[in-house]
Structures are given as structure tokens and as C-alpha cells.
Scaffold this motif. Sequence first.
Motif, PDB file in Angstrom:
ATOM      1  N   UNK A 362      80.721  63.194 125.477  1.00 31.15           N
ATOM      2  CA  UNK A 362      79.470  62.523 125.812  1.00 31.15           C
ATOM      3  C   UNK A 362      79.345  62.217 127.294  1.00 31.15           C
ATOM      4  N   UNK A 363      80.459  61.936 127.963  1.00 35.69           N
ATOM      5  CA  UNK A 363      80.405  61.595 129.391  1.00 35.69           C
ATOM      6  C   UNK A 363      80.513  62.815 130.294  1.00 35.69           C
ATOM      7  N   UNK A 364      81.065  63.910 129.774  1.00 33.96           N
ATOM      8  CA  UNK A 364      81.183  65.112 130.601  1.00 33.96           C
ATOM      9  C   UNK A 364      79.982  66.039 130.440  1.00 33.96           C
ATOM     10  N   UNK A 365      79.366  66.040 129.262  1.00 38.98           N
ATOM     11  CA  UNK A 365      78.266  66.972 129.011  1.00 38.98           C
ATOM     12  C   UNK A 365      77.100  66.834 129.993  1.00 38.98           C
ATOM     13  N   UNK A 366      76.689  65.596 130.390  1.00 42.23           N
ATOM     14  CA  UNK A 366      75.561  65.493 131.331  1.00 42.23           C
ATOM     15  C   UNK A 366      75.755  66.297 132.614  1.00 42.23           C
ATOM     16  N   UNK A 367      76.990  66.506 133.044  1.00 41.91           N
ATOM     17  CA  UNK A 367      77.224  67.313 134.240  1.00 41.91           C
ATOM     18  C   UNK A 367      76.759  68.742 134.026  1.00 41.91           C
ATOM     19  N   UNK A 368      76.892  69.249 132.805  1.00 43.80           N
ATOM     20  CA  UNK A 368      76.504  70.621 132.483  1.00 43.80           C
ATOM     21  C   UNK A 368      75.044  70.726 132.067  1.00 43.80           C
ATOM     22  N   UNK A 369      74.464  69.621 131.632  1.00 44.92           N
ATOM     23  CA  UNK A 369      73.106  69.631 131.101  1.00 44.92           C
ATOM     24  C   UNK A 369      72.107  70.165 132.130  1.00 44.92           C
ATOM     25  N   UNK A 370      71.326  71.147 131.714  1.00 45.09           N
ATOM     26  CA  UNK A 370      70.310  71.709 132.603  1.00 45.09           C
ATOM     27  C   UNK A 370      70.867  72.293 133.878  1.00 45.09           C
ATOM     28  N   UNK A 371      72.130  72.769 133.833  1.00 41.13           N
ATOM     29  CA  UNK A 371      72.806  73.296 135.032  1.00 41.13           C
ATOM     30  C   UNK A 371      72.810  72.260 136.163  1.00 41.13           C
ATOM     31  N   UNK A 372      72.938  70.978 135.775  1.00 39.18           N
ATOM     32  CA  UNK A 372      72.906  69.909 136.770  1.00 39.18           C
ATOM     33  C   UNK A 372      74.014  69.986 137.786  1.00 39.18           C
ATOM     34  N   UNK A 373      75.125  70.640 137.444  1.00 38.72           N
ATOM     35  CA  UNK A 373      76.252  70.748 138.367  1.00 38.72           C
ATOM     36  C   UNK A 373      75.868  71.479 139.652  1.00 38.72           C
ATOM     37  N   UNK A 374      74.738  72.175 139.638  1.00 38.03           N
ATOM     38  CA  UNK A 374      74.290  72.854 140.858  1.00 38.03           C
ATOM     39  C   UNK A 374      73.789  71.873 141.906  1.00 38.03           C
ATOM     40  N   UNK A 375      73.451  70.658 141.482  1.00 36.08           N
ATOM     41  CA  UNK A 375      73.013  69.625 142.410  1.00 36.08           C
ATOM     42  C   UNK A 375      74.245  68.901 142.941  1.00 36.08           C
ATOM     43  N   UNK A 416      65.451  66.692 134.124  1.00 36.63           N
ATOM     44  CA  UNK A 416      64.350  67.004 133.214  1.00 36.63           C
ATOM     45  C   UNK A 416      63.097  67.376 133.980  1.00 36.63           C
ATOM     46  N   UNK A 417      62.823  66.649 135.044  1.00 35.03           N
ATOM     47  CA  UNK A 417      61.612  66.897 135.832  1.00 35.03           C
ATOM     48  C   UNK A 417      61.691  68.200 136.588  1.00 35.03           C
ATOM     49  N   UNK A 418      62.887  68.524 137.106  1.00 37.83           N
ATOM     50  CA  UNK A 418      63.071  69.754 137.864  1.00 37.83           C
ATOM     51  C   UNK A 418      63.044  70.982 136.955  1.00 37.83           C
TER      52      UNK A 418
END
Length: 421
Positions: A362-375, A416-418
Motif C-alpha cells: 500500500x505504501x510502495x504502490x503510489x510510487x508506481x501509480x500512473x508512472x509517477x516515478x517519472x516525476x 490524476x490531473x496530469x
Amino acid sequence: MPIDFKALKQGPFPQPVHHQWLGMACLIAMMVGMMTSAEALISIAFIALVCNAVLNRQLPQLWKQFIRHPALLGITGIFLVYALSGLYSENTAYLFRRLRTSLPLLLLPFAILSIPRLERRSYYSLLYLFFLLTLAACLAVVYNYLTDYAAITALYKKGQVMPTPMRHIRFSLTVALAVAGGFYLSARRFWWWHPAERYLLTGGSLFMIAFLHLLAVRSGLLALYLLAVFALVRLIVIQRQFWLGASVLVTAAGLAYAAFQYVPTLQNKVNYTRYTIHLLIHGGEIKELSDSQRLGSINAGLSMARAHPWIGVGLGDIREAAETYYEKNAPGLAGRQLLPHNQYIFVLGATGVLGLVYFLLATFYPLLYGHGYRDIFWTAFHIVVLPSFMVEHTLETQFGLTLYLLFALMGIRYIDTQSPR
């Protein structure tokens, strides 16, 4: 940008504009409350943001969006795992006390959806405000240190640190995150009134790097050095700027060495750490040392995990189980009501291996969500926060939980917005 008062009546896309403004105000209030240790302000902002979602004409649509949102559902699930452990907890009074502290995990992931859109400028403005608040707090701490230099420096010989607006470990992590935010906004040429603000962002970030060495809190320094490694890897491996990366590495190493040689607070902290390690290796008495509480509490959590490996002792019984361990194995810590000073071991002791596995996902998944790690900043946030769980039960206090949820939920909403789902 002026408010369109007609929109307040007509309900513009995607929601009435007052939900946007109220949601942003709540986030700002949480940020200010966190930096000023104003617990009441944090609580008021939390309640207001929840009301912003519940008292909403588009409540059904928000609910549908929430139950289809894996990142937000994952964070909410942490609270549900805690609650399920109450089924086998005997101390229900303490269980409800802990669940009350964790209530933002249940409600804020849904409430954040009341902010229709978190556009780039709004998101960057929130980060900029956070940067300015943290910079001001650092300046205030330095001023206080200079007014009583000798006495505060002597505290470091006893394992203590200079006074900070919040608990020193969380404050040092906050400063490390602000450093990342300052360089991030500067690289994106963000400013409010004048392009010259980039110098404030860069200069302020460099000042806070120096401040972290003056503060000499190991958690904050570790977070800073991990961020430095991340930046160097990007510079050398991704951007292929080998010579620039090598120059930055040599310069940073030289400055770090100079800090360890000439900053008195850092010198005292290093000497104290060496002394603690020496006692640990040679079996000396450590109960009077500040690190003894952390080590003893972690051992208590591991003891619970060994006794109840799969489902833990239950959230409601974790304090009593810890006290039982202290009475038998560390009498000097008994009666202090210490919980495991490690978020992962806290979860392991309370909910077992099953709960810990869920918590990690649950705490690691947000990093991968929506390819967020690119930010870069989103990755930097996780670099700062996730390792900090090794030395603090961050999510078990109001300020630690606010720090995590504030930036985690802002980041998810920005993603989500991006990249609309």
C-alpha cells in the motif's frame, strides 16, 4: 485569478468552484499546522476537507471514483487492516484510541477527491509554500541556537538535539523533503512574482542542506544523502553528464568531510553514536542512552512477531505486549509506554506478516501509480519517507501521519490531473 461568482451558482466543470478553493485552503491549513505544531488547526482542516467531500452534490460520483482508485484504496486499506486486528484485541479502549489517531487514513484518501483538479501551478504553489514555511522554521531554529550556543551544543554530548518546531526526527525529514522541493521547483523555473525567485529556491535549499548538518539528526542526514545518490544517478546514468556528476560528487564529499570536522553539533553527535556502538558491541549498560529506547522498543516488536507471526498481537494489545516484554527483558524501559520505534515492526507486531505485506504494498504502490516515478519530486518524497519508517513509527502520531498523507495524497491527485484515468 479572480473567482467567477456565476460559477458558484451554476456549478462549473467538474464541480462548483468553492470545493476547489476550500480543498486547497484545507491543505494549506494542514501544512501550516504541521510546521507550527498546531494540532487543533490540523484537526480543523481535516474535518473541513472531509465535509468538503461529504457535503457535495457530486458525492455519488466521488464515491464511484474512489472505489475505482487503487492508490487511494490502498492507503485506506491500512486503516482497515488495523481495524481487523481489533477482532482479536482484548484492550478495546486502547484499540479505539489508536484507531482515532489513524482515522485520517480512512477518510482523507476519499476527501482529497473533493478537490476537482490539482493543476501543475496549484501543486507547485503548495510545494513552494511548504518550502518557504520550512525555510522560515530553519531560520528560527538557527536563531534560537545562536542565542544559547554553548548550552545547546552541549546537549549533543548527551544524545539530545537543539529545540525544533516538531519532534526532531520528523523535522529533519521535513527539511530534507523541502530541499528536494526547492531544487525541483528551481529546475522547473517556477516562481510567483519574479523569475529571480529561482535564486531564493536554490539558495534556500543550499542553506537547508547546511542546516541539516548543523541539526545533526541521523534520519535527516540519511534522507539527504539518499537524495544526493538519487540525483547523482540521474545525472550520470540518465543524463550522461559524467564529468559534471563527478565534480558534484567530489565537491559534496569535500563539504561533508568539512562539516564532520568543523561543525560542533555534528562532531558531538558522531562521538555519541560511536560511544553507543561501543557499548552495544562490548555489552555495556545502555539504558540511560537515548538510543536504548529505540532499540528496546524494536526488540519488543520483534518479540511480538515471533510469538504471533501471522496476525500479530492486535492493535489494541500492542502497548501491553510491549510492556510485558520490557518488564521481563528491559526493566529500565518499563512504565514508559514505548511503542516500537519502527513503522514496519510496529505493523508487524500489531498485524503480523500478513498485515506487513499489505502495508508494504500500500505504501510502495503510489510510487508506481500512473508512472509517477517519472516525476522527480514524487520519487524524492518516497526516498525520504519510506526509509524513515525504519527509525520512527511515523504514521502513529498526528504530525507524522499528516506529513505522509499531505504529500502522498497531493501527489496522487496531481498525477490524476496530469494523466486522467
